[in-house]
Design a protein around this motif. Structure first.
Motif, short mmCIF file in Angstrom:
data_model
loop_
_atom_site.label_atom_id
_atom_site.label_comp_id
_atom_site.label_asym_id
_atom_site.label_seq_id
_atom_site.Cartn_x
_atom_site.Cartn_y
_atom_site.Cartn_z
N LEU A 251 3.51 10.63 -17.10
CA LEU A 251 2.09 10.27 -17.23
C LEU A 251 1.58 9.59 -15.96
N ILE A 252 2.43 8.77 -15.35
CA ILE A 252 2.04 8.10 -14.10
C ILE A 252 1.78 9.15 -13.02
N ALA A 253 2.73 10.08 -12.89
CA ALA A 253 2.58 11.11 -11.86
C ALA A 253 1.31 11.92 -12.11
N ASP A 254 1.12 12.32 -13.35
CA ASP A 254 -0.06 13.10 -13.69
C ASP A 254 -1.34 12.32 -13.38
N GLY A 255 -1.33 11.03 -13.76
CA GLY A 255 -2.51 10.18 -13.52
C GLY A 255 -2.82 10.04 -12.04
N LEU A 256 -1.77 9.89 -11.23
CA LEU A 256 -2.00 9.73 -9.78
C LEU A 256 -2.55 11.02 -9.18
N VAL A 257 -2.03 12.15 -9.65
CA VAL A 257 -2.54 13.43 -9.14
C VAL A 257 -4.02 13.56 -9.49
N ARG A 258 -4.34 13.28 -10.75
CA ARG A 258 -5.74 13.39 -11.19
C ARG A 258 -6.65 12.43 -10.43
N ALA A 259 -6.11 11.25 -10.11
CA ALA A 259 -6.93 10.25 -9.41
C ALA A 259 -7.04 10.57 -7.92
N GLY A 260 -6.35 11.59 -7.48
CA GLY A 260 -6.41 11.96 -6.04
C GLY A 260 -5.73 10.92 -5.16
N ALA A 261 -4.69 10.27 -5.70
CA ALA A 261 -4.00 9.21 -4.93
C ALA A 261 -3.46 9.77 -3.61
N ARG A 262 -3.58 8.96 -2.55
CA ARG A 262 -3.15 9.47 -1.24
C ARG A 262 -2.01 8.67 -0.64
N PHE A 263 -1.46 7.72 -1.38
CA PHE A 263 -0.38 6.92 -0.81
C PHE A 263 0.98 7.49 -1.21
N LYS A 264 2.02 7.08 -0.44
CA LYS A 264 3.38 7.45 -0.80
C LYS A 264 3.97 6.32 -1.63
#
Ligand code: B12
Ligand code: SF4
Length: 498
Positions: A251-264
């Motif tokens: 869920l975290i990974a999915d949420g970050l993808v959806r949020a367009g996260a750009r950090f490593k």
């Protein structure tokens, strides 16, 4: 007197500088209660002793955060300097070492109060009592002195991570950390405790074994905001075992993808849980920015893993996790502990073969090695008298407990030197990527690459006499940035840093 609390973070002997999360955690309740907070981090403050002495002049107390090892040296120096100025000024120690050894720590004449375990509520209550001059007896989870006697209050129950306030990241001078480290990054924590109980590990002693975590939505919202606000390129999620709840990780990974996260981001997890991730899971995690999974392989010997109480781990899963992580572009990083009690030359050799084999089979997998260091509170410490470990009897006696150079009754003199030389060869034989920016010039890089070939041959043949490559490597390393003085003083030239 101003309503001010000063924090000191002693040097932790690494160039991977960033803000101390423990202090950012305990600062929040103070700030919410209207206190002002000053944070002095030795790693980024050249005249830190003078700064601390200046800042405490109008403060209520000094709080220091430390783990066992060389951080104790600067803690003692600062505490003594303060006591010379004013012997009644309260000095409070918190963090791992005082939590695991509260009595011995408080016995040091220059320490007034120790906080055991989570410090958010305990420190606020201590500060309020110091301000009002009322007795500390009702503050749970601390130790203090009265008329020369040590008094310990009842244990404070652990709070779940969801019930803890957010960290005061705004206290961190990220520009200064970036100047020191070459990279703009921070630590973030999203779960507490670990369900396992490895015998060298101190976690259960401080956080118990009830793994508990923040919900995925909170992780996503906080990390995206944090990285944007401070322009961070990397978050190291310091959870002991991030992957206990696989659905949360997805869920975290999915949420970050959806949020367009750009950090490593990078995580720590056990090999068995990493091996549970499917290729699809890993692809999703990689798309969300996950670039590294740090795992404790610890030994190439089955016998030693058993002694470490790591029965939950097998070599098959280590291979699987390395292979699958690399297929999707995530770097698998493994830790190794050499010289664990029971490890003889045969088991050490097994471990070296295992590391070399893994690095050859899975280029891109990396290994970080340590020497076993007996920490207070770790289950193995119960055997200390039988295995001949001399347990220090004073607070400052723990300053030399450091996995980079620990000497043990069964690893002394020539044996110790040989192991350090072998570890140095492992360092130059295979690449590793530290958090701190790579400051090597082209010449150094190429020279080190060239030396990796003879180093591998030496490791294959277990031959470390006349270590010319290490001598050259040390000369090359002197051309690039030095490590903090606290560490350098302790290291022997041949075994210095990676
Ligand atoms: C991040 C980290 C590091 C970073 C620190 C970077 C930095 N800028 O802070 C780096 C990479 C440098 C590091 C290095 C090492 N680390 Co380290 N590290 C951690 C890790 C993963 C997270 C620490 C953290 O920030 N947690 C989050 C904060 C919020 O929690 P906390 O620290 O527990 O803080 C709470 C309480 O302790 C307390 N508290 C903390 N400080 C203070 C201060 C005051 C005044 C008060 C009142 C309370 C208080 O309140 C806080 C909030 O509740 C822990 C594992 C873990 N689970 O915590 C290991 C850990 C702390 N490290 C450990 C070790 C062994 C090392 C190394 C020796 C490893 C090595 N091979 O070299 C070195 C030692 C460096 C040194 N100083 O000598 C051990 C410590 C064991 C011990 N007995 O002290 C731990 C526990 C890992 C383990 N399970 O064995 N580490
Ligand atoms: S898996 Fe890691 S955190 Fe958990 S007990 Fe073992 S060493 Fe400690």
């Amino acid at each position: 007197m101003a309503r001010k609390v000063v924090f000191f973070f002693p040097s932790f002997a690494s160039s991977e500088a960033t803000a101390p999360l423990g202090i950012l955690a305990v600062a929040t309740p103070l700030l919410n209660a209207g206190y002002s907070v000053e944070l002095i981090d030795s790693t980024i403050t050249s005249n830190f002793q003078k700064r601390v002495l200046d800042e405490v002049k109008d403060a209520i107390c000094l709080g220091v955060s430390l783990v066992t090892g060389p951080m104790i040296r600067e803690t003692v120096a600062i505490a003594r300097a303060i006591k010379e100025w004013n012997r009644n000024f309260p000095i409070i120690l918190g963090g791992w070492h005082p939590s695991l050894l509260p009595k011995q720590t408080l016995e040091a004449e220059y320490i007034d109060i120790v906080v055991r375990g989570q410090g958010e509520d305990a420190l606020l209550e201590v500060v309020q009592h110091l301000e009002s001059g009322s007795p500390l007896d009702l503050v749970a989870g601390i130790g203090f002195k009265r008329d020369g006697k040590l008094i310990f209050t009842p244990e404070r129950p652990l709070k779940r991570i969801v019930d803890l306030p957010p960290k005061a990241y705004h206290l961190a001078d990220f520009d200064a950390y970036e100047r020191k480290c070459g990279r703009r990054w921070a630590m973030y924590i999203s779960s507490l405790a670990c369900p396992f109980n490895c015998s060298y590990c101190t976690n259960a002693g401080v956080y118990g074994r009830q793994w508990n975590a923040l919900p995925a939505e909170q992780f996503v919202a906080e990390t995206v905001e944090l990285t944007e606000r401070y322009r961070l390129e990397l978050l190291w999620v310091v959870d002991d075992n991030f992957l206990v709840d696989l659905d949360r990780a997805r869920l975290i990974a999915d949420g970050l993808v959806r949020a367009g996260a750009r950090f490593k981001w990078s995580i720590q997890a056990t090999t068995n849980l990493t091996a549970r991730l499917s290729r699809e899971d890993l692809e999703l995690l990689h798309r969300s920015g996950l670039h590294q999974i740090c795992q404790g392989a610890e030994s190439g010997s089955k016998k030693i893993l058993k002694l470490m109480n790591k029965d939950f781990q097998d070599f098959e899963s280590i291979h699987e996790s390395a292979e699958r992580c690399l297929q999707v572009g995530i770097r698998p990083s493994f830790n190794i502990i050499f010289a664990y009690p029971g490890e003889g030359p045969a088991e050490r050799r097994e471990t070296v073969r295992f590391v070399v084999d893994m690095c050859r089979r899975y280029p891109g997998a990396e290994f970080w090695t340590n020497i076993f260091t007996p920490y207070p509170g770790a289950p193995v410490m119960k055997q200390a008298p039988q295995i001949g470990i001399q347990v220090p009897e004073t607070f400052d006696g723990w300053a030399d407990f450091f996995p980079r150079y620990t000497k043990l009754p069964w690893l002394n003199g020539r044996e110790h030197k040989r192991l350090q030389t072998m570890r140095d060869y492992l360092r130059i034989a295979f690449d590793r990527v530290p958090i701190a920016a790579d400051t090597r010039d082209r010449f150094t890089r190429l020279s080190q690459k060239a030396m990796s070939f003879p180093a591998r041959v030496r490791l294959d043949y277990d031959f470390y006499a006349l270590p010319v490559e290490l001598w050259i490597n040390n000369k090359l390393k002197r051309r690039i940035a030095a490590k903090p003085a606290v560490d350098a003083k302790q290291l022997e030239p041949a075994s210095a840093t990676c």
